[in-house]
Design a protein around this motif. Structure first.
Motif, PDB file in Angstrom:
ATOM      1  N   ALA A  13      13.975  30.497 -54.208  1.00  0.00           N
ATOM      2  CA  ALA A  13      15.342  29.978 -54.391  1.00  0.00           C
ATOM      3  C   ALA A  13      15.615  31.719 -52.809  1.00  0.00           C
ATOM      4  O   ALA A  13      16.365  31.624 -51.971  1.00  0.00           O
ATOM      5  CB  ALA A  13      15.885  30.955 -55.016  1.00  0.00           C
ATOM      6  N   GLY A  14      15.018  32.882 -52.526  1.00  0.00           N
ATOM      7  CA  GLY A  14      15.452  33.908 -51.984  1.00  0.00           C
ATOM      8  C   GLY A  14      15.055  33.398 -50.222  1.00  0.00           C
ATOM      9  O   GLY A  14      15.558  33.748 -49.292  1.00  0.00           O
ATOM     10  N   THR A  15      13.499  32.650 -50.167  1.00  0.00           N
ATOM     11  CA  THR A  15      12.921  31.890 -48.903  1.00  0.00           C
ATOM     12  C   THR A  15      14.688  31.445 -48.421  1.00  0.00           C
ATOM     13  O   THR A  15      14.692  31.704 -47.505  1.00  0.00           O
ATOM     14  CB  THR A  15      11.877  31.289 -48.936  1.00  0.00           C
ATOM     15  N   MET A  16      14.954  30.208 -48.941  1.00  0.00           N
ATOM     16  CA  MET A  16      15.455  29.294 -48.528  1.00  0.00           C
ATOM     17  C   MET A  16      17.718  29.934 -48.770  1.00  0.00           C
ATOM     18  O   MET A  16      17.977  30.246 -47.827  1.00  0.00           O
ATOM     19  CB  MET A  16      16.264  28.383 -49.788  1.00  0.00           C
ATOM     20  N   GLY A  17      17.530  30.795 -49.824  1.00  0.00           N
ATOM     21  CA  GLY A  17      18.474  32.379 -49.170  1.00  0.00           C
ATOM     22  C   GLY A  17      19.065  32.917 -48.332  1.00  0.00           C
ATOM     23  O   GLY A  17      20.312  32.579 -47.219  1.00  0.00           O
ATOM     24  N   MET A  44       9.092  25.437 -40.604  1.00  0.00           N
ATOM     25  CA  MET A  44       8.201  25.512 -41.739  1.00  0.00           C
ATOM     26  C   MET A  44       7.645  26.317 -41.869  1.00  0.00           C
ATOM     27  O   MET A  44       6.989  26.889 -42.736  1.00  0.00           O
ATOM     28  CB  MET A  44       7.153  24.253 -41.219  1.00  0.00           C
ATOM     29  N   ILE A  45       7.218  27.807 -40.229  1.00  0.00           N
ATOM     30  CA  ILE A  45       5.890  29.083 -40.260  1.00  0.00           C
ATOM     31  C   ILE A  45       7.196  29.823 -41.158  1.00  0.00           C
ATOM     32  O   ILE A  45       6.287  30.597 -42.015  1.00  0.00           O
ATOM     33  CB  ILE A  45       5.876  29.138 -38.875  1.00  0.00           C
ATOM     34  N   TYR A  46       8.612  30.201 -40.667  1.00  0.00           N
ATOM     35  CA  TYR A  46       9.287  30.620 -41.827  1.00  0.00           C
ATOM     36  C   TYR A  46       9.601  30.450 -43.478  1.00  0.00           C
ATOM     37  O   TYR A  46       8.951  31.496 -44.121  1.00  0.00           O
ATOM     38  CB  TYR A  46      10.149  30.794 -41.366  1.00  0.00           C
ATOM     39  N   GLY A  47       9.062  29.566 -43.348  1.00  0.00           N
ATOM     40  CA  GLY A  47       9.538  29.371 -44.992  1.00  0.00           C
ATOM     41  C   GLY A  47       8.093  29.045 -45.826  1.00  0.00           C
ATOM     42  O   GLY A  47       8.207  29.975 -46.949  1.00  0.00           O
ATOM     43  N   ALA A  48       6.658  28.971 -45.596  1.00  0.00           N
ATOM     44  CA  ALA A  48       5.291  29.625 -45.506  1.00  0.00           C
ATOM     45  C   ALA A  48       4.745  30.852 -45.737  1.00  0.00           C
ATOM     46  O   ALA A  48       4.588  31.580 -46.837  1.00  0.00           O
ATOM     47  CB  ALA A  48       4.307  29.123 -44.797  1.00  0.00           C
ATOM     48  N   VAL A  49       6.068  31.433 -44.336  1.00  0.00           N
ATOM     49  CA  VAL A  49       5.390  32.605 -44.527  1.00  0.00           C
ATOM     50  C   VAL A  49       5.514  34.158 -45.682  1.00  0.00           C
ATOM     51  O   VAL A  49       5.541  34.458 -46.361  1.00  0.00           O
ATOM     52  CB  VAL A  49       5.256  33.615 -42.779  1.00  0.00           C
ATOM     53  N   ALA A  50       7.869  33.288 -45.870  1.00  0.00           N
ATOM     54  CA  ALA A  50       8.094  34.581 -46.723  1.00  0.00           C
ATOM     55  C   ALA A  50       7.674  33.972 -48.228  1.00  0.00           C
ATOM     56  O   ALA A  50       7.379  34.763 -48.797  1.00  0.00           O
ATOM     57  CB  ALA A  50       9.513  34.003 -46.428  1.00  0.00           C
ATOM     58  N   VAL A  51       7.457  32.513 -48.160  1.00  0.00           N
ATOM     59  CA  VAL A  51       6.478  32.723 -49.539  1.00  0.00           C
ATOM     60  C   VAL A  51       5.098  33.648 -49.966  1.00  0.00           C
ATOM     61  O   VAL A  51       4.504  33.333 -50.959  1.00  0.00           O
ATOM     62  CB  VAL A  51       6.603  31.296 -50.662  1.00  0.00           C
ATOM     63  N   ALA A  52       4.550  33.240 -49.260  1.00  0.00           N
ATOM     64  CA  ALA A  52       3.654  33.892 -49.055  1.00  0.00           C
ATOM     65  C   ALA A  52       2.679  35.284 -49.012  1.00  0.00           C
ATOM     66  O   ALA A  52       2.261  35.923 -49.358  1.00  0.00           O
ATOM     67  CB  ALA A  52       2.467  33.511 -48.017  1.00  0.00           C
ATOM     68  N   ALA A  53       5.143  35.697 -48.326  1.00  0.00           N
ATOM     69  CA  ALA A  53       4.541  37.053 -49.021  1.00  0.00           C
ATOM     70  C   ALA A  53       5.505  37.416 -49.940  1.00  0.00           C
ATOM     71  O   ALA A  53       5.517  38.837 -50.418  1.00  0.00           O
ATOM     72  CB  ALA A  53       5.632  37.765 -47.882  1.00  0.00           C
ATOM     73  N   GLY A  54       5.518  36.260 -50.830  1.00  0.00           N
ATOM     74  CA  GLY A  54       5.680  37.257 -52.560  1.00  0.00           C
ATOM     75  C   GLY A  54       7.150  37.065 -52.429  1.00  0.00           C
ATOM     76  O   GLY A  54       7.612  37.214 -54.120  1.00  0.00           O
ATOM     77  N   VAL A  55       7.967  36.704 -51.518  1.00  0.00           N
ATOM     78  CA  VAL A  55       9.310  36.162 -51.593  1.00  0.00           C
ATOM     79  C   VAL A  55       9.618  34.926 -52.534  1.00  0.00           C
ATOM     80  O   VAL A  55       8.715  34.234 -52.584  1.00  0.00           O
ATOM     81  CB  VAL A  55      10.106  35.995 -50.515  1.00  0.00           C
ATOM     82  N   THR A  56      10.170  34.663 -53.498  1.00  0.00           N
ATOM     83  CA  THR A  56      10.683  34.024 -54.136  1.00  0.00           C
ATOM     84  C   THR A  56      11.691  32.763 -53.150  1.00  0.00           C
ATOM     85  O   THR A  56      11.569  32.344 -52.280  1.00  0.00           O
ATOM     86  CB  THR A  56      11.444  33.485 -55.526  1.00  0.00           C
TER      87      THR A  56
END
Lengths: 232, 110
Positions: free
Chosen positions: A41-45, A27-39
């Motif tokens: 789709a990119g976060t999941m990809g 969950m932390i990875y998912g939240a951090v990536a989105v917060a950093a501006g990754v889409t």
């Protein structure tokens, strides 16, 4: 020996106690990536393609700080160097499979799938079909990991950091490594690796981990060589 | 600063291919080549060495927003959990006792 199906479900069931540490990390990875501006789709990809939490977090963190792509790639790969040691350790248990059968097993290789499987392969108890036990553990971890990354990306990290659930991850490995220390040579390997890991903590790119592992393996090997001569 | 998605997909593709190669390495080739005896004898030390190298820094130090520092509460909780792991060889119990010990020590020390 357990059947393929029973081995696979035994592997999947072995994953249950370690989810307390894995789920918040995803969950932390998912939240951090989105917060950093990754889409999203990119976060999941990235999570589907790389499937290695520490490397994913490091790569996203570096890109967010404006580091060049090459630095992010280099860092991710150095963090994942330990996978070579897991690969070597598991390889004798997967011998006889075709390269095509080995590929999905390699893709599913994580700290947790490795640690759970090697602990089971070396323990007493009813023998399992090893590749299928490993596959069951690996695919269960994979499914939980991907779902929790998505949850983190859409909902944010719902668990407060003050709970320190990250502490559950080393506890998991501790529970697996203590029974694996079966003789004095293994004890020497663990002691040397632990001390070297403390000393090597200052090294960049998680290199201290690889260095410490090499020290530990060397110490165990030398200890066994020496005590072997004494016996003879 | 927001992540550039062009860079992001390049990193994803190359890191994925490289990570797969690291994972596949020995699983693929160990059937095909004969390993020196010294190497096969070293294999059995990999679990104890690598997992201990992951555990020890993670339970002695704590990385938070302010940086990484020695954390006696984690070290103490880990010592208790290690004793449980040694005595019971029970993973759920080890994790539960370790987390409970950390929360209790934090609560008492606060």
């Amino acid at each position: 020996m357990l059947t393929r199906f029973d081995s696979m479900t035994a592997g999947a069931r072995a994953v249950a106690p370690i989810l307390l540490g894995v789920a918040p990390f995803a969950m932390i990875y998912g939240a951090v990536a989105v917060a950093a501006g990754v889409t999203k789709a990119g976060t999941m990809g990235m999570s589907l393609a790389v499937f290695a939490g520490a490397a994913q977090l490091a790569a996203v963190g570096l890109l967010a700080k404006g580091a060049p792509a090459a630095v992010a790639i280099f860092t991710a790969l150095v963090i994942n160097l330990r996978m070579v040691m897991y690969s070597a350790s598991l390889a004798p248990h997967f011998s006889g499979l075709s390269p095509l059968e080995k590929a999905p097993l390699a893709y599913l290789l994580t700290d947790q799938a490795y640690a759970l499987s090697i602990a089971r392969f070396c323990a007493d108890g009813p023998p399992v079909n090893k590749p299928w036990f490993y596959f069951g553990a690996g695919i269960a971890l994979w499914a939980v990991w991907q779902c929790c990354v998505a949850a983190g990306a859409f909902l944010g990290a719902a668990i407060p950091a003050s709970w320190e659930l990250d502490f559950a991850i080393p506890l998991t490995f501790m529970a697996l490594v203590v029974p694996a220390i079966r003789d004095r040579a293994c004890g020497a390997a663990a002691l040397a690796a632990g001390l070297a890991a403390l000393a090597g903590r200052v090294l960049p790119y998680n290199l201290g981990l690889v260095l410490a592992a090499v020290c530990g393996i060397g110490a165990g090997y030398l200890f066994e060589q020496r005590s072997g001569r004494h016996v003879r | 600063m927001s992540v550039d998605m062009g860079d992001f997909w390049i990193v994803t593709a190359v890191a994925a291919a490289g990570t797969f190669a690291l994972r596949y390495s020995f699983i693929l080739v160990m059937d095909m080549i004969s390993m020196p005896r010294a190497v096969t004898r070293m294999l059995r030390f990999i679990p104890a060495a690598v997992l201990t190298a992951i555990v020890v820094p993670a339970v002695v130090f704590h990385t938070a927003a302010g940086g990484t520092s020695f954390d006696w509460r984690r070290t103490l909780a880990a010592g208790i959990a290690a004793a449980v792991a040694w005595k019971t060889r029970n993973m759920p119990l080890t994790i539960a006792v370790g987390m409970a010990a950390l929360w209790l020590v934090k609560f008492l020390a606060a």
